[in-house]
Design a protein around this motif. Sequence first.
Motif, PDB file in Angstrom:
ATOM      1  N   PHE A  23       0.850  -1.187   0.000  1.00 48.41           N
ATOM      2  CA  PHE A  23       0.000   0.000   0.000  1.00 48.41           C
ATOM      3  C   PHE A  23       0.885   1.236   0.000  1.00 48.41           C
ATOM      4  CE2 PHE A  23      -2.990  -3.086   1.402  1.00 48.41           C
ATOM      5  CZ  PHE A  23      -4.263  -2.556   1.292  1.00 48.41           C
ATOM      6  N   THR A  24       0.422   2.295  -0.643  1.00 55.03           N
ATOM      7  CA  THR A  24       1.091   3.587  -0.546  1.00 55.03           C
ATOM      8  C   THR A  24       0.035   4.679  -0.595  1.00 55.03           C
ATOM      9  OG1 THR A  24       2.896   4.967  -1.347  1.00 55.03           O
ATOM     10  CG2 THR A  24       1.531   3.939  -3.026  1.00 55.03           C
ATOM     11  N   GLU A  49      11.205  -3.139   0.762  1.00 50.27           N
ATOM     12  CA  GLU A  49      10.546  -4.276   0.112  1.00 50.27           C
ATOM     13  C   GLU A  49       9.819  -3.875  -1.177  1.00 50.27           C
ATOM     14  OE1 GLU A  49       9.047  -7.162   3.621  1.00 50.27           O
ATOM     15  OE2 GLU A  49       8.171  -5.142   3.673  1.00 50.27           O
ATOM     16  N   ALA A  50       9.752  -2.595  -1.478  1.00 49.06           N
ATOM     17  CA  ALA A  50       8.954  -2.104  -2.607  1.00 49.06           C
ATOM     18  C   ALA A  50       9.333  -2.749  -3.933  1.00 49.06           C
ATOM     19  CB  ALA A  50       9.049  -0.582  -2.712  1.00 49.06           C
ATOM     20  N   PRO A  69       7.629   7.600  -2.589  1.00 46.60           N
ATOM     21  CA  PRO A  69       8.790   6.765  -2.933  1.00 46.60           C
ATOM     22  C   PRO A  69       8.387   5.327  -3.294  1.00 46.60           C
ATOM     23  CG  PRO A  69       9.320   8.130  -1.056  1.00 46.60           C
ATOM     24  CD  PRO A  69       7.843   8.317  -1.318  1.00 46.60           C
ATOM     25  N   LYS A  70       7.427   4.759  -2.576  1.00 52.60           N
ATOM     26  CA  LYS A  70       6.971   3.401  -2.903  1.00 52.60           C
ATOM     27  C   LYS A  70       6.381   3.364  -4.307  1.00 52.60           C
ATOM     28  CE  LYS A  70       5.872   1.882   1.805  1.00 52.60           C
ATOM     29  NZ  LYS A  70       4.755   1.547   2.709  1.00 52.60           N
ATOM     30  N   CYS A  74       7.709   1.073  -7.399  1.00 52.35           N
ATOM     31  CA  CYS A  74       6.801   0.062  -7.954  1.00 52.35           C
ATOM     32  C   CYS A  74       6.472   0.307  -9.422  1.00 52.35           C
ATOM     33  CB  CYS A  74       5.535  -0.027  -7.119  1.00 52.35           C
ATOM     34  SG  CYS A  74       5.820  -0.814  -5.505  1.00 52.35           S
ATOM     35  N   ILE A  75       6.418   1.550  -9.846  1.00 50.91           N
ATOM     36  CA  ILE A  75       6.166   1.846 -11.256  1.00 50.91           C
ATOM     37  C   ILE A  75       7.221   1.167 -12.132  1.00 50.91           C
ATOM     38  CG2 ILE A  75       6.392   3.712 -12.959  1.00 50.91           C
ATOM     39  CD1 ILE A  75       4.676   5.437 -11.142  1.00 50.91           C
ATOM     40  N   CYS A  76       8.428   1.079 -11.619  1.00 50.01           N
ATOM     41  CA  CYS A  76       9.520   0.443 -12.372  1.00 50.01           C
ATOM     42  C   CYS A  76       9.472  -1.084 -12.300  1.00 50.01           C
ATOM     43  CB  CYS A  76      10.865   0.908 -11.825  1.00 50.01           C
ATOM     44  SG  CYS A  76      11.136   2.674 -12.002  1.00 50.01           S
ATOM     45  N   LYS A  77       8.759  -1.622 -11.349  1.00 54.11           N
ATOM     46  CA  LYS A  77       8.805  -3.061 -11.097  1.00 54.11           C
ATOM     47  C   LYS A  77       7.532  -3.827 -11.447  1.00 54.11           C
ATOM     48  CE  LYS A  77      12.942  -3.199  -9.415  1.00 54.11           C
ATOM     49  NZ  LYS A  77      13.972  -4.036  -9.990  1.00 54.11           N
TER      50      LYS A  77
END
Length: 103
Positions: A23-24, A49-50, A69-70, A74-77
């Motif tokens: 969650f973010t 862990e993001a 930041p999360k 996450c956008i990259c992953k």
Amino acid sequence: KSSTEQQNVHKSKRKNSTARIMFTGITPTTRHRRMIQSLGAELLESLEEASAATHLIATDGESIFRRTPKLMICICKTPNILSVEWLEKSSIKQQLLDTDDFL
């Protein structure tokens, strides 16, 4: 391969196929935590862990969508940047639903 090596490979595959939900911008409630557990998924909470997240819940439909930041990690992953509605409907169906309708 030895049976021990084969068991380790199966454990590794199982762990990698587990949904890892983060969650973010909103805080997961006790209800959300129970939903994640009932789906056999894992809740990730720390920024460290993001990069392992498979699904990011970034909005509840009420709060402002924020660049955190999360979210940036996450956008990259993962392509699965979702609303909490995805988790709620998945919980009702007792299976992880396709994410396309909740992006």
